[in-house]
Design an enzyme around this catalytic site. Structure first.
Site, short mmCIF file in Angstrom:
data_model
loop_
_atom_site.label_atom_id
_atom_site.label_comp_id
_atom_site.label_asym_id
_atom_site.label_seq_id
_atom_site.Cartn_x
_atom_site.Cartn_y
_atom_site.Cartn_z
N GLU A 173 -10.98 89.35 15.02
CA GLU A 173 -11.43 88.23 15.85
C GLU A 173 -12.90 88.35 16.21
OE1 GLU A 173 -8.84 87.87 19.20
OE2 GLU A 173 -7.13 87.18 18.02
N HIS A 207 -5.67 80.17 18.61
CA HIS A 207 -4.47 80.51 19.38
C HIS A 207 -3.53 79.32 19.56
CE1 HIS A 207 -7.35 83.68 20.37
NE2 HIS A 207 -6.33 84.44 20.68
#
Length: 320
Positions: A173, A207
């Protein structure tokens, strides 16, 4: 007369439009999520036989996504990533490493002052409980502590969820959403402040897939799944802004990376405890300390030899 570094910066900025930078970042965020479903939807692989095999598949997909984003940003920005100067554009540097680790970690830990108080109170309870044992048992407990710690570390190494939370997720990430995206946004003409608050929007997109997972787990209750994902997205936006801030200010990837790992380990900061008001007081003091030290502990002068001559062409040296 302009330095070669400033000429290189101007050339890159002029070569990347804002629309290209935004579209590239959006594509990276979507690809980061979409590839997770590639084994089942595209490759038609059979369902994983265990949770470990399921996570290993996801680890491989996340690694592929990171490599693709790394190469794509290098091609768009004409970065020679096989050189030290090129890697520095991604925050991968060999200088000022201890500063890039200690200062951001110390700053981040202030937010968890209340959590530390809770952990300390639990330790005191455990100590009092074992103190009530006979002396020999208490001594045996103290002697066995190194073995307990080693067993805990071994359990962490062999725990697939620990690998996800503390290695794969933070590393991939931060590579995609900080190291690859922020140089694109800065070189696309966005200001440092805009990049700091725009990058977490792409981070939150990664997400959104959790909504469907929670939706199915909560018996397809739309409200409960929306509330859970909404809270998670809010948290990721806040953390993403902070991690982007660390990357731009320090020019190091290790700062947001170590902060990401630490936050994953600590979880949501504890603000309130029914047991004692000391937890809330500690959180407030820690928060005030965080705000007070936010800019001093991330000053570019702490992470570069000379900020007026360093080669950080994506602009963190000039962000005062």
């Amino acid at each position: 007369m302009r330095s070669p570094a400033s000429m290189e910066q101007e050339e890159v900025v002029n070569g990347v439009s804002r629309s290209v930078a935004v579209l590239a970042c959006a594509a990276m965020a979507i690809f980061y999520v979409a590839i997770l479903y590639a084994p089942a939807l595209l490759l038609r692989l059979p369902p994983p036989t265990s949770y470990s095999s399921f996570m290993i598949r996801r680890f491989i997909c996340a690694a592929i996504s990171s490599v693709v984003s790394f190469i794509a940003s290098a091609l768009i920005l004409s970065i020679r990533w096989n050189s030290p100067e090129g890697l520095s554009a991604y925050g991968i540097r060999s200088d000022h490493n201890w500063q890039a680790l200690i200062f951001p970690l110390s700053l981040t830990s202030l937010i968890y002052a209340g959590s530390f108080i809770v952990k300390f109170l639990r330790f005191l309870d455990s100590y009092k409980e074992h103190q009530s044992f006979c002396r020999n048992k208490f001594v045996d407990y103290i002697i066995s502590l190194p073995q307990r710690v080693s067993e805990w570390m071994l359990a962490m190494v062999t725990n697939i969820s620990a690998w996800r939370n503390y290695v794969v997720a933070p590393l991939t990430e931060e590579l995609v959403f900080r190291a690859c995206m922020i140089p694109l946004l800065l070189c696309g003409g966005f200001s440092a402040y805009t990049a700091v608050f725009l990058c977490p929007i792409f981070f939150s997109l990664a997400h959104l897939n959790h909504f469907w997972e929670l939706y199915t787990k909560k018996n397809r209750n739309f409200v409960k799944a929306s509330m859970a994902v909404g809270f998670q997205l809010g948290y990721t936006v806040v953390f993403g802004s902070y991690a982007s801030f660390l990357f731009v200010r320090t020019g190091h990837l290790s700062g947001p990376l170590i902060s990401h790992i630490f936050c994953n380990y600590m979880g949501i900061p504890v603000i309130f405890s029914r047991r004692t008001g000391l937890v809330t007081l500690a959180f407030i003091v820690g928060l005030l300390g965080f705000i007070w030290l936010l800019f001093p502990l991330t000053s570019p002068h702490l992470f570069n030899y000379k900020t007026d001559t360093c080669k950080c062409w994506h602009g963190y040296c000039n962000w005062d």
